[in-house]
Design a protein around this motif. Sequence first.
Motif, mmCIF file in Angstrom:
data_model
loop_
_atom_site.group_PDB
_atom_site.id
_atom_site.type_symbol
_atom_site.label_atom_id
_atom_site.label_comp_id
_atom_site.label_asym_id
_atom_site.label_seq_id
_atom_site.Cartn_x
_atom_site.Cartn_y
_atom_site.Cartn_z
ATOM 1 N N UNK A 204 15.911 19.012 -20.240
ATOM 2 C CA UNK A 204 15.969 18.276 -18.984
ATOM 3 C C UNK A 204 14.897 17.191 -18.947
ATOM 4 N N UNK A 205 13.682 17.554 -19.340
ATOM 5 C CA UNK A 205 12.587 16.583 -19.291
ATOM 6 C C UNK A 205 12.817 15.442 -20.287
ATOM 7 N N UNK A 206 13.370 15.759 -21.432
ATOM 8 C CA UNK A 206 13.664 14.716 -22.413
ATOM 9 C C UNK A 206 14.757 13.785 -21.894
ATOM 10 N N UNK A 207 15.772 14.336 -21.240
ATOM 11 C CA UNK A 207 16.854 13.533 -20.680
ATOM 12 C C UNK A 207 16.333 12.584 -19.606
ATOM 13 N N UNK A 208 15.353 13.073 -18.817
ATOM 14 C CA UNK A 208 14.788 12.269 -17.732
ATOM 15 C C UNK A 208 13.589 11.444 -18.174
ATOM 16 N N UNK A 209 13.157 11.631 -19.432
ATOM 17 C CA UNK A 209 11.967 10.948 -19.955
ATOM 18 C C UNK A 209 10.740 11.289 -19.118
ATOM 19 N N UNK A 210 10.597 12.564 -18.792
ATOM 20 C CA UNK A 210 9.445 13.082 -18.051
ATOM 21 C C UNK A 210 8.612 13.939 -19.000
ATOM 22 N N UNK A 211 7.297 13.693 -19.023
ATOM 23 C CA UNK A 211 6.441 14.399 -19.986
ATOM 24 C C UNK A 211 5.365 15.245 -19.304
ATOM 25 N N UNK A 212 5.164 15.061 -18.004
ATOM 26 C CA UNK A 212 4.172 15.857 -17.281
ATOM 27 C C UNK A 212 4.803 16.457 -16.033
ATOM 28 N N UNK A 213 4.270 17.606 -15.626
ATOM 29 C CA UNK A 213 4.798 18.295 -14.445
ATOM 30 C C UNK A 213 4.597 17.470 -13.186
ATOM 31 N N UNK A 214 3.547 16.692 -13.142
ATOM 32 C CA UNK A 214 3.252 15.891 -11.949
ATOM 33 C C UNK A 214 4.310 14.824 -11.695
ATOM 34 N N UNK A 215 5.091 14.458 -12.719
ATOM 35 C CA UNK A 215 6.137 13.439 -12.550
ATOM 36 C C UNK A 215 7.475 14.017 -12.096
ATOM 37 N N UNK A 216 7.581 15.345 -12.010
ATOM 38 C CA UNK A 216 8.841 15.986 -11.616
ATOM 39 C C UNK A 216 9.051 15.810 -10.119
ATOM 40 N N UNK A 217 10.178 15.229 -9.678
ATOM 41 C CA UNK A 217 10.425 15.086 -8.232
ATOM 42 C C UNK A 217 10.629 16.445 -7.589
ATOM 43 N N UNK B 117 0.834 -1.195 0.000
ATOM 44 C CA UNK B 117 0.000 0.000 0.000
ATOM 45 C C UNK B 117 0.877 1.257 0.000
ATOM 46 N N UNK B 118 0.270 2.357 -0.380
ATOM 47 C CA UNK B 118 0.994 3.619 -0.395
ATOM 48 C C UNK B 118 1.469 3.987 -1.794
ATOM 49 N N UNK B 119 1.976 5.186 -1.895
ATOM 50 C CA UNK B 119 2.418 5.685 -3.189
ATOM 51 C C UNK B 119 3.715 4.991 -3.610
ATOM 52 N N UNK B 120 3.809 4.638 -4.865
ATOM 53 C CA UNK B 120 5.001 3.950 -5.350
ATOM 54 C C UNK B 120 6.184 4.921 -5.439
ATOM 55 N N UNK B 121 7.405 4.423 -5.201
ATOM 56 C CA UNK B 121 8.579 5.315 -5.238
ATOM 57 C C UNK B 121 8.926 5.734 -6.661
ATOM 58 N N UNK B 122 9.626 6.861 -6.775
ATOM 59 C CA UNK B 122 10.121 7.318 -8.073
ATOM 60 C C UNK B 122 11.266 6.424 -8.504
ATOM 61 N N UNK B 123 11.362 6.162 -9.777
ATOM 62 C CA UNK B 123 12.409 5.286 -10.312
ATOM 63 C C UNK B 123 13.787 5.751 -9.851
ATOM 64 N N UNK B 124 14.596 4.830 -9.345
ATOM 65 C CA UNK B 124 15.887 5.178 -8.761
ATOM 66 C C UNK B 124 16.858 5.712 -9.816
ATOM 67 N N UNK B 125 16.789 5.190 -11.032
ATOM 68 C CA UNK B 125 17.670 5.667 -12.096
ATOM 69 C C UNK B 125 17.316 7.099 -12.476
ATOM 70 N N UNK B 126 16.013 7.420 -12.487
ATOM 71 C CA UNK B 126 15.598 8.791 -12.766
ATOM 72 C C UNK B 126 16.155 9.741 -11.713
ATOM 73 N N UNK B 127 16.095 9.349 -10.437
ATOM 74 C CA UNK B 127 16.621 10.203 -9.366
ATOM 75 C C UNK B 127 18.133 10.369 -9.493
ATOM 76 N N UNK B 128 18.803 9.303 -9.915
ATOM 77 C CA UNK B 128 20.251 9.386 -10.107
ATOM 78 C C UNK B 128 20.595 10.353 -11.240
#
Length: 365
Positions: free
Chosen positions: A98-111, A61-72
């Motif tokens: 930056x978003x392309x490098x991290x493969x992030x497409x929405x603001x909600x996915x930004x740590x 249960x609970x929110x899933x963690x952000x991908x560790x490689x993305x955080x790295x």
Amino acid sequence: MKKTTTYRQSKQESLFEEEFTLKALSAMGNPLEQVSALVDFEFFRSTLEKTLLTEDCKTSAGRRPIDVVLMFKVIFLQRYYGLGDHQIEYQIIDRTSFREFLNIHTVSDVPDEKTVWACKNKLVKAGVFDTLFDDFRQLLDAKGLSFNEGKIIDATFVEAPRQRNTRRENTTIKNGKGDELWNDNPHKKCHKDIDARWTKKREEKHYGYKGHTKVDKKSKLIESYHTTVSSIHDSNVISQLITDKDKGQRLYLDAGYEGREDVVKANAMRPVICEKGHRNHPLTKKRKNVTARNQSVDAAWNTSSASLKEPCMVPLSEQLVLPEQKRVLRSPALFTTSLDIAKSTNISHNFSLEKDNCVLMSKNT
């Protein structure tokens, strides 16, 4: 009759605007695109997951963690562009590259900045940066980016914020009892550096640390590193940087290592030292020519180690501190090596940001 100027009207955003933007960035030379093509960050996943993920969860249960490689990769961007935690969150939201490098497409996915801080703090406390550095060296070897045509060793000052302590406090720190100070004020203690030391070179005073590095002569990539206080002489840190793979190769050193040929030979390497003249003992013309050739090799080290000297602007609220609150910790040599790879592949970057309300922090490991 006065002529009326008609200006170009702004166009409406098209459906393929993001694709056009990425294509324009690539044509101008996007450094992050070239880093992505060169470095497979998935290589670090196993090491990162062992440190950052909690294996003994009782429930899913609970929110899933952000991908560790993305955080790295976020931490890599911080080191590459010299950003604090708040700025890295803002720049990921703002910058398409930056978003392309991290493969992030929405603001909600930004740590957010607190998540970035927590990730870095966890990696520091676990002491895994050395392991990541060794893994990265293996990756470079596998790609054939390491050459055995000679090594270069030198050191550079890593300045630390000068402390404003009383004489009594300085005496306590010199006696090795700095941990006993400011225990009643932990917030003040976490901003105190009790490990940095003073030294003097050419009538210029330095306070902080020394970054000792060994660089590959051909690729200019950092292969090993060692950090000491600034009062330790360069020539006392040679054996710590040499490995068994270096045996039989030439080791290029500057004039500060004169008289240490025996240490180099004891490690099965051939010393090549840039000599300098002394009072009543000037260099001969032949020795000057040899020294001039060696100095061109030393210049290669200065290029590779430039990132160690770059200031890292970080707000006071974003400092990383050891559990015992001994000293501020900054970017490891892993990211210095990554930065050197980018430079060695002709990657350039231009980036500026406001540095208001920031302080100059040392980058020691």
